[in-house]
Design a protein around this motif. Structure first.
Motif, PDB file in Angstrom:
ATOM      1  N   SER A   1       0.752  -1.222  -0.025  1.00 16.30           N
ATOM      2  CA  SER A   1       0.182   0.057   0.085  1.00 16.30           C
ATOM      3  C   SER A   1       0.772   1.132  -0.030  1.00 16.30           C
ATOM      4  O   SER A   1       2.108   1.156   0.496  1.00 16.30           O
ATOM      5  CB  SER A   1      -0.736   0.000   1.431  1.00 16.30           C
TER       6      SER A   1
ATOM      7  N   GLU B   1      -4.059  -7.027  11.813  1.00 16.71           N
ATOM      8  CA  GLU B   1      -3.876  -6.557  10.449  1.00 16.71           C
ATOM      9  C   GLU B   1      -4.556  -7.619   9.556  1.00 16.71           C
ATOM     10  O   GLU B   1      -3.815  -8.879   9.724  1.00 16.71           O
ATOM     11  CB  GLU B   1      -2.551  -6.088  10.040  1.00 16.71           C
TER      12      GLU B   1
ATOM     13  N   GLU C   1      -2.023 -13.400   6.730  1.00 13.92           N
ATOM     14  CA  GLU C   1      -1.831 -13.458   5.113  1.00 13.92           C
ATOM     15  C   GLU C   1      -2.470 -14.681   4.723  1.00 13.92           C
ATOM     16  O   GLU C   1      -2.286 -15.678   5.132  1.00 13.92           O
ATOM     17  CB  GLU C   1      -0.521 -13.148   4.841  1.00 13.92           C
TER      18      GLU C   1
ATOM     19  N   GLY D   1      -8.244 -14.141   6.860  1.00 11.34           N
ATOM     20  CA  GLY D   1      -8.354 -13.105   7.568  1.00 11.34           C
ATOM     21  C   GLY D   1      -9.877 -12.662   7.918  1.00 11.34           C
ATOM     22  O   GLY D   1     -10.181 -12.036   8.861  1.00 11.34           O
TER      23      GLY D   1
ATOM     24  N   ARG E   1      -9.808 -12.138  -0.586  1.00 14.86           N
ATOM     25  CA  ARG E   1     -10.325 -13.098  -1.019  1.00 14.86           C
ATOM     26  C   ARG E   1     -10.812 -14.180   0.200  1.00 14.86           C
ATOM     27  O   ARG E   1     -10.220 -13.817   1.307  1.00 14.86           O
ATOM     28  CB  ARG E   1      -9.467 -13.724  -1.872  1.00 14.86           C
TER      29      ARG E   1
HETATM   30  N1  SAH Z   1      -0.390  -4.687   4.320  1.00 20.91           N
HETATM   31  C1  SAH Z   1       0.443  -4.770   3.192  1.00 20.91           C
HETATM   32  C2  SAH Z   1      -0.509  -4.632   1.811  1.00 20.91           C
HETATM   33  C3  SAH Z   1      -0.740  -6.042   1.488  1.00 20.91           C
HETATM   34  S1  SAH Z   1      -1.845  -6.096   0.060  1.00 20.91           S
HETATM   35  C4  SAH Z   1       1.264  -3.638   3.101  1.00 20.91           C
HETATM   36  O1  SAH Z   1       1.976  -3.296   3.990  1.00 20.91           O
HETATM   37  O2  SAH Z   1       1.593  -2.754   2.217  1.00 20.91           O
HETATM   38  C5  SAH Z   1      -3.117  -7.110   0.648  1.00 20.91           C
HETATM   39  C6  SAH Z   1      -2.930  -8.504   1.018  1.00 20.91           C
HETATM   40  O3  SAH Z   1      -4.121  -8.945   1.539  1.00 20.91           O
HETATM   41  C7  SAH Z   1      -2.495  -9.361   0.058  1.00 20.91           C
HETATM   42  O4  SAH Z   1      -1.216  -9.752   0.298  1.00 20.91           O
HETATM   43  C8  SAH Z   1      -3.478 -10.472   0.144  1.00 20.91           C
HETATM   44  O5  SAH Z   1      -2.975 -11.807  -0.361  1.00 20.91           O
HETATM   45  C9  SAH Z   1      -3.928 -10.270   1.358  1.00 20.91           C
HETATM   46  N2  SAH Z   1      -5.423 -10.957   1.654  1.00 20.91           N
HETATM   47  C10 SAH Z   1      -6.602 -10.806   0.633  1.00 20.91           C
HETATM   48  N3  SAH Z   1      -7.562 -11.423   0.907  1.00 20.91           N
HETATM   49  C11 SAH Z   1      -7.025 -12.146   2.340  1.00 20.91           C
HETATM   50  C12 SAH Z   1      -7.838 -12.773   3.558  1.00 20.91           C
HETATM   51  N4  SAH Z   1      -9.155 -13.023   3.304  1.00 20.91           N
HETATM   52  N5  SAH Z   1      -7.036 -12.955   4.651  1.00 20.91           N
HETATM   53  C13 SAH Z   1      -5.814 -12.546   4.617  1.00 20.91           C
HETATM   54  N6  SAH Z   1      -5.093 -12.066   3.742  1.00 20.91           N
HETATM   55  C14 SAH Z   1      -5.664 -11.509   2.632  1.00 20.91           C
END
Ligand code: SAH
Length: 248
Positions: free
Chosen positions: A93, A121, A144, A172, A244
């Motif tokens: 992000s 998170e 994750e 998550g 997802r």
């Molecule tokens: N926090 C990160 C951004 C990651 S992008 C940063 O520091 O920049 C978002 C992440 O969410 C991706 O890695 C994706 O695989 C994860 N994600 C999507 N759905 C998720 C779920 N249901 N549970 C856990 N992680 C998930």
């Protein structure tokens, strides 16, 4: 000659020392020294200019070396306010989004309260935001769903030695019941709705921030008012990767 990474700028860099009697200890385990610190300080100045005020959030972002969380080929762009690819179709992000989200969820907590507070998170990705969270809150848990990224984040975070950060591999959408309740929750991927499990895992008075929507997304801020009531505020338009289900 090795190529100077762009963030070194024009700062003079001392020639590497010859092996001394005792091994030389690097003061900065990232090995990049002053110039990346300067780039980071500039990034944080820009965050101040766009209205980020929270001293702890700003200080955490001065401390966490964002260039260690992106691919080496993109490291020169690590301190720009942009989202960058981190592999597996996901992105890190942008710094302004990380700062705003953390500032929003931490706002009701004094520095002393934060030291005793636990944040969750969803979406560890490369682990950058998790590292910032672990410098603002006493305890941080980050989930994750992609095994590859979970492992990548573990590797990225090793050098930072954040003993108060726990990385969890899982979906998550279910939260982390074994560590709940949480004083704050930050969701880093956009779903159609806020998962019930996350609402249930908030302490009374806790805040959650999450992007919601598919083609159009907006940040949603939720505050748990009491056992049965949550208050919702819709904030700015954003662009996140999708939330997802399940693990992979
Ligand atoms: N926090 C990160 C951004 C990651 S992008 C940063 O520091 O920049 C978002 C992440 O969410 C991706 O890695 C994706 O695989 C994860 N994600 C999507 N759905 C998720 C779920 N249901 N549970 C856990 N992680 C998930």
């Amino acid at each position: 000659m090795t190529r100077r990474p762009p963030w070194l700028g024009s700062l003079p860099v001392a020639a590497p020392r010859r092996a001394a009697a005792a091994p030389v200890r690097l003061v900065n385990p990232t090995g990049l020294g002053l110039a990346s610190e300067r780039a980071r300080a500039n990034m944080v100045d820009s965050l101040r200019r766009i209205g980020v005020r929270d001293p702890q959030v700003l200080e955490a972002m001065v401390q966490v070396p964002r260039h260690l969380f992106v691919e080496p080929a993109l490291a020169s762009r690590a301190y720009e306010d942009v989202a960058l690819p981190i592999g597996h179709g996901q992105t890190i992000s942008k710094p302004s989004t990380v700062a705003r989200m953390i500032e929003m969820v931490a706002a009701p907590l004094s520095p002393a309260a934060r030291a005793g507070a636990q944040v969750l998170e969803i979406g560890t990705g490369c682990g950058y935001q998790a590292a910032v969270l672990a410098r603002v809150f006493g305890q941080a848990v980050s989930v994750e769903r992609l095994r590859g990224l979970h492992e990548q984040a573990r590797g990225n975070l090793r050098a930072l030695r954040l003993s108060n950060l726990r990385l969890v591999f899982g979906d998550g959408n279910l939260g982390v019941p074994q560590a709940a309740p949480f004083d704050a929750i930050v969701v880093a991927a956009a779903g159609d709705a806020i998962p019930d499990a996350l609402l249930e895992q908030m302490k009374i008075g806790a805040r959650l921030i999450a992007p919601i929507g598919t083609t159009r997304q907006a940040l949603h801020l939720v505050e748990r008012v009491d056992r049965e009531q949550w208050q919702l505020t819709v904030l700015d338009a954003v662009r996140f990767v999708p939330l997802r289900s399940g693990t992979s």
